[in-house]
Design a protein around this motif. Structure first.
Motif, PDB file in Angstrom:
ATOM      1  N   SER A   8      39.650  27.120  37.596  1.00  0.00           N
ATOM      2  CA  SER A   8      39.987  28.602  38.109  1.00  0.00           C
ATOM      3  C   SER A   8      38.916  29.464  37.714  1.00  0.00           C
ATOM      4  O   SER A   8      38.268  29.375  36.522  1.00  0.00           O
ATOM      5  CB  SER A   8      41.538  28.963  37.408  1.00  0.00           C
ATOM      6  OG  SER A   8      41.362  29.203  36.121  1.00  0.00           O
ATOM      7  N   THR A  10      38.722  34.042  37.046  1.00  0.00           N
ATOM      8  CA  THR A  10      39.667  35.125  36.911  1.00  0.00           C
ATOM      9  C   THR A  10      38.689  36.460  36.608  1.00  0.00           C
ATOM     10  O   THR A  10      37.848  36.400  35.951  1.00  0.00           O
ATOM     11  CB  THR A  10      40.475  35.181  35.698  1.00  0.00           C
ATOM     12  OG1 THR A  10      41.571  33.947  35.705  1.00  0.00           O
ATOM     13  CG2 THR A  10      41.252  36.545  35.321  1.00  0.00           C
ATOM     14  N   ARG A  12      38.831  40.921  36.286  1.00  0.00           N
ATOM     15  CA  ARG A  12      39.601  41.953  36.131  1.00  0.00           C
ATOM     16  C   ARG A  12      39.063  43.265  36.684  1.00  0.00           C
ATOM     17  O   ARG A  12      37.686  43.380  36.570  1.00  0.00           O
ATOM     18  CB  ARG A  12      39.836  42.287  34.604  1.00  0.00           C
ATOM     19  CG  ARG A  12      41.062  41.553  34.033  1.00  0.00           C
ATOM     20  CD  ARG A  12      41.254  41.751  32.582  1.00  0.00           C
ATOM     21  NE  ARG A  12      42.306  40.779  32.142  1.00  0.00           N
ATOM     22  CZ  ARG A  12      42.901  41.202  30.830  1.00  0.00           C
ATOM     23  NH1 ARG A  12      42.401  42.073  30.039  1.00  0.00           N
ATOM     24  NH2 ARG A  12      44.029  40.050  30.732  1.00  0.00           N
ATOM     25  N   VAL A  39      37.009  36.351  43.785  1.00  0.00           N
ATOM     26  CA  VAL A  39      37.258  35.324  42.888  1.00  0.00           C
ATOM     27  C   VAL A  39      37.135  33.920  43.584  1.00  0.00           C
ATOM     28  O   VAL A  39      36.502  32.903  42.901  1.00  0.00           O
ATOM     29  CB  VAL A  39      38.628  35.224  42.131  1.00  0.00           C
ATOM     30  CG1 VAL A  39      38.832  36.476  41.093  1.00  0.00           C
ATOM     31  CG2 VAL A  39      39.978  35.213  42.985  1.00  0.00           C
ATOM     32  N   GLU A  73      44.249  41.941  37.175  1.00  0.00           N
ATOM     33  CA  GLU A  73      43.616  40.684  37.107  1.00  0.00           C
ATOM     34  C   GLU A  73      44.011  39.738  38.120  1.00  0.00           C
ATOM     35  O   GLU A  73      45.305  39.541  38.469  1.00  0.00           O
ATOM     36  CB  GLU A  73      44.151  39.887  35.556  1.00  0.00           C
ATOM     37  CG  GLU A  73      43.657  38.775  35.175  1.00  0.00           C
ATOM     38  CD  GLU A  73      44.418  38.318  33.800  1.00  0.00           C
ATOM     39  OE1 GLU A  73      43.758  38.528  32.823  1.00  0.00           O
ATOM     40  OE2 GLU A  73      45.512  37.736  33.891  1.00  0.00           O
ATOM     41  N   THR A  75      43.327  35.810  39.817  1.00  0.00           N
ATOM     42  CA  THR A  75      42.830  34.319  39.249  1.00  0.00           C
ATOM     43  C   THR A  75      42.929  33.630  40.823  1.00  0.00           C
ATOM     44  O   THR A  75      43.768  33.692  41.493  1.00  0.00           O
ATOM     45  CB  THR A  75      43.748  33.833  38.380  1.00  0.00           C
ATOM     46  OG1 THR A  75      43.731  34.574  37.154  1.00  0.00           O
ATOM     47  CG2 THR A  75      43.470  32.430  37.870  1.00  0.00           C
ATOM     48  N   THR A  77      42.731  29.573  41.725  1.00  0.00           N
ATOM     49  CA  THR A  77      42.870  28.068  41.130  1.00  0.00           C
ATOM     50  C   THR A  77      42.673  27.039  42.268  1.00  0.00           C
ATOM     51  O   THR A  77      43.283  27.150  43.254  1.00  0.00           O
ATOM     52  CB  THR A  77      44.198  27.820  40.335  1.00  0.00           C
ATOM     53  OG1 THR A  77      44.593  28.758  39.378  1.00  0.00           O
ATOM     54  CG2 THR A  77      44.291  26.595  39.838  1.00  0.00           C
TER      55      THR A  77
END
Length: 130
Positions: A8, A10, A12, A39, A73, A75, A77
């Motif tokens: 993953s 991440t 921000r 991302v 934030e 993310t 994956t």
């Protein structure tokens, strides 16, 4: 390279007030989708040494509002690895939120963070060089 399911990435980002388009300092849901694209790009660079291309979303859920002054934030994956396709699960969370009732620059850390958007998407990468 990190080509394995569960990998993953991440990011921000602070949501500036200039991005508020609606009453109550609300920001459009596309803001979170833009972060998902960022991302996903980094994840594909990390896993495949290529930015890849976003093919589409299988699902998108807008669960709570994003507001100007939030710290978001996002993310991505990696959940499935095909020959050239990569399935990614995304989640965006508000980790900090402005608190204007306490003052014009007051803000709080949210514990737990508020999940604002979830999605699943598919990206494609070029065939490996032979």
């Amino acid at each position: 390279m990190n080509l394995y399911e569960g990998f993953s990435v991440t990011h921000r980002r602070y949501v500036p007030h200039s991005h508020a388009h609606y009453g109550g300092n609300l920001v459009d849901g596309a803001y979170g989708l833009g972060m998902f694209g960022d991302v996903a790009t980094e994840l594909l660079i990390q896993t495949d040494a290529d930015e890849g291309l976003f093919a589409g979303y299988d699902k998108v859920e807008f669960l709570a509002p994003i507001q100007a002054g939030d710290v978001i934030e996002a993310t991505a994956t990696l959940t499935r690895i095909g020959n050239r396709s990569r399935t990614l699960d995304f989640e965006a969370r508000v980790v900090c939120r402005s608190a204007p009732v306490r003052g014009p620059s007051a803000a709080d850390v949210l514990d737990p963070p508020v999940v604002v958007t979830r999605a699943r998407g598919v990206c494609v990468v070029p065939k490996p060089a032979e």
